[in-house]
Design a protein around this motif. Structure first.
Motif, short mmCIF file in Angstrom:
data_model
loop_
_atom_site.label_atom_id
_atom_site.label_comp_id
_atom_site.label_asym_id
_atom_site.label_seq_id
_atom_site.Cartn_x
_atom_site.Cartn_y
_atom_site.Cartn_z
N ALA A 49 -0.37 6.63 29.49
CA ALA A 49 -1.72 6.99 29.91
C ALA A 49 -2.48 5.76 30.37
O ALA A 49 -3.24 5.81 31.36
CB ALA A 49 -2.47 7.68 28.76
N PHE A 50 -2.28 4.64 29.67
CA PHE A 50 -2.99 3.42 30.06
C PHE A 50 -2.53 2.94 31.43
O PHE A 50 -3.35 2.54 32.27
CB PHE A 50 -2.76 2.34 29.00
N SER A 51 -1.22 2.98 31.67
CA SER A 51 -0.70 2.58 32.98
C SER A 51 -1.21 3.51 34.08
O SER A 51 -1.61 3.07 35.15
CB SER A 51 0.84 2.59 32.97
N PHE A 52 -1.21 4.82 33.79
CA PHE A 52 -1.70 5.79 34.76
C PHE A 52 -3.18 5.56 35.04
O PHE A 52 -3.64 5.66 36.19
CB PHE A 52 -1.47 7.20 34.24
N GLY A 53 -3.94 5.25 33.99
CA GLY A 53 -5.37 5.00 34.15
C GLY A 53 -5.65 3.82 35.06
O GLY A 53 -6.60 3.85 35.86
N LYS A 54 -4.82 2.77 34.98
CA LYS A 54 -5.00 1.62 35.85
C LYS A 54 -4.75 1.99 37.30
O LYS A 54 -5.44 1.51 38.21
CB LYS A 54 -4.05 0.50 35.42
N VAL A 55 -3.77 2.88 37.52
CA VAL A 55 -3.50 3.35 38.88
C VAL A 55 -4.71 4.12 39.41
O VAL A 55 -5.11 3.96 40.57
CB VAL A 55 -2.24 4.23 38.91
#
Length: 474
Positions: A275-281
């Motif tokens: 989720a954190f990686s997706f949020g950065k995207v």
């Protein structure tokens, strides 16, 4: 009487290989249980913090070399790497969650259970990684289209994605191996091995890009080769017969009472990291409404922020292993003492490195601005706001160590989910729709999300410590 975690999952295993500790492992276990906690924390965490810091620096060098190929190729790598980063959260989350149970059993003195969990953990990695390769390699273009990847990136980067995926699966095993060495207190071995991997990766990338003038596929090949070196080291160190921290096929157990505790702790961490990686995207995508320069400046600001947060993360990783091992040994008070030391250290790191980066921000930012004064000014503006979160994120890192160490990964998921999807994405949306601040909004949202996360971590940490004291009558 309180039963140490890990004992409850023990079971007879007459047919299993022997599981004993080396003299070094016994000495480290006694050191964690009885030694000065400040010395324990610095011994375990300092090499990890140093590795995290140097890794951030080498990532910057790697990006600079990749940019030599061309803008289109670098864009493809940047986009596809974000997708693989989300997939790598599967192995990374499994390593974090399951290694907590390994540390608990180690602290509790149940070395048969340590061996069983280590062996089962590698088996789970094999199942997870093999399944991922079987599903995604034959259908890579379709998967990339499903992930909304631009067609020009698919045409240029499908082979790169497949090769990088193989490197990601290798990293599943390497992440687990690193987590096991961390539980044993072998932080210096982790530092030395990772530095070797990084140097090989950078050397091969430089050779392929500057020497052979290769494309992006050879960058992925360099990653695979470097990861194979770490994997070879893992095989060597985990093949010692009779060692509790070695792998043995006969010690693999997929029974519910062995697998379930590791999975229950790992799943929230996996979701949290993905989720954190997706949020950065998502945030990067939202910032494109300003200009491509804004996205670049935000990325550089994040890299500068990593100068502070990466050593804090090193203390978080090492601290969680110390806390879980102390808890497994039936020493919850000592686990809280470790948390206190980590909290003070992470706050000090945040204050010191924030000050240094702000003092030298002009010369540092000029290294990335490419002679463009407007771009450099944008970098400085965004980072000055992002830097305000250095101390709050230090608090968050120490609270994460506490939560991981006590197995409260669902709460850690809540904090990091809030960091992106409550304190960051909605705030940026509001700034874009209800203000005319422009690209400075990228800096404001970083300050808001980081500070708000720190405040939430303070509240969660205070409540958690009170609950722990009450539960264990401390």
């Amino acid at each position: 009487m309180w039963n140490p975690p890990g004992k409850e999952t023990a079971m007879p295993a007459n047919s299993e290989p022997s599981a004993d500790l080396t003299e070094k492992d016994r000495a480290f276990r006694a050191f964690v249980r009885e030694g000065n906690m400040w010395k324990v924390v610095f011994y375990v965490c300092t090499p990890l913090a140093l590795y995290q810091s140097l890794n951030q620096l080498f990532k910057i060098f790697d990006s600079m070399m990749a940019s030599y190929i061309g803008a289109s190729s670098v864009s493809s790598v940047a986009y596809l790497s974000q997708i693989n980063l989300m997939l790598s959260a599967l192995g990374g989350g499994l390593a974090v969650g399951a290694s907590i149970k390994v540390s608990e059993a180690y602290g509790a003195g149940d070395f048969k259970l340590v061996k069983r969990r280590v062996s089962t953990l590698f088996a789970l990695c094999g199942i997870l990684g093999g399944g991922l390769l079987l599903i995604l390699i034959p259908f890579a273009p379709q998967f990339l289209r499903f992930a909304k990847t631009p067609e020009e990136f698919i045409a240029e980067g499908t082979t790169y994605f497949i090769l990088d995926l193989i490197g990601t699966v290798l990293n599943f095993f390497n992440s687990v191996y690193i987590a096991i060495e961390r539980a044993r207190g072998n932080s210096r071995r982790i530092l030395h091995l990772n530095m070797g991997v990084i140097l090989v990766k950078l050397s091969l990338t430089a050779l392929f890009v500057y020497g052979f003038h290769s494309g992006i596929n050879m960058i992925a090949a360099a990653t695979i080769i470097s990861q194979c070196l770490m994997f070879a080291a893992a095989i060597y160190h985990l093949s010692q017969k009779g060692n509790a921290f070695s792998f043995a096929v006969r010690s693999i157990s997929l029974k519910r009472r062995v697998v379930r505790p590791m999975i229950l702790l790992s799943v929230p961490v996996i979701i949290e990291k993905m989720a954190f990686s997706f949020g950065k995207v998502v945030v990067n995508s939202m910032c494109t409404v300003y200009s491509p320069l804004t996205v670049g400046a935000l990325g550089i600001s994040n890299n500068l922020g990593g100068i502070t947060t990466n050593p804090q993360n090193g203390f978080q990783e090492g601290g969680s292993a110390i806390i879980s091992q102390s808890l497994g040994a039936g020493l919850p008070k000592r686990a809280l003492e470790a948390f206190r030391c980590i909290l003070i250290i992470c706050i000090a790191i945040g204050a010191a490195l924030m000050s240094l980066t702000l003092i030298f921000l002009e010369p540092i930012s000029s290294l990335f601005a490419g002679g463009d004064p407007e771009f450099q000014k944008m970098i400085c503006t965004i980072y000055k706001m992002e830097a305000l979160g250095a101390i709050p994120l230090g608090i968050n890192a120490s609270v994460m160590a506490l939560l991981y160490g006590f197995g409260k990964t669902r709460i850690s998921l809540m904090i990091n989910f809030s960091r992106v999807f409550i304190f960051r994405v909605p705030v940026l949306w509001a700034l874009q729709n209800f203000t005319d601040l422009g690209d400075i909004s990228a800096g404001i949202v970083m300050a808001v999300s980081n500070i708000a996360t720190g405040i939430l971590a303070v509240a969660v940490g205070w409540i958690t410590v009170r609950q722990i004291r009450k539960q264990y009558s401390i």
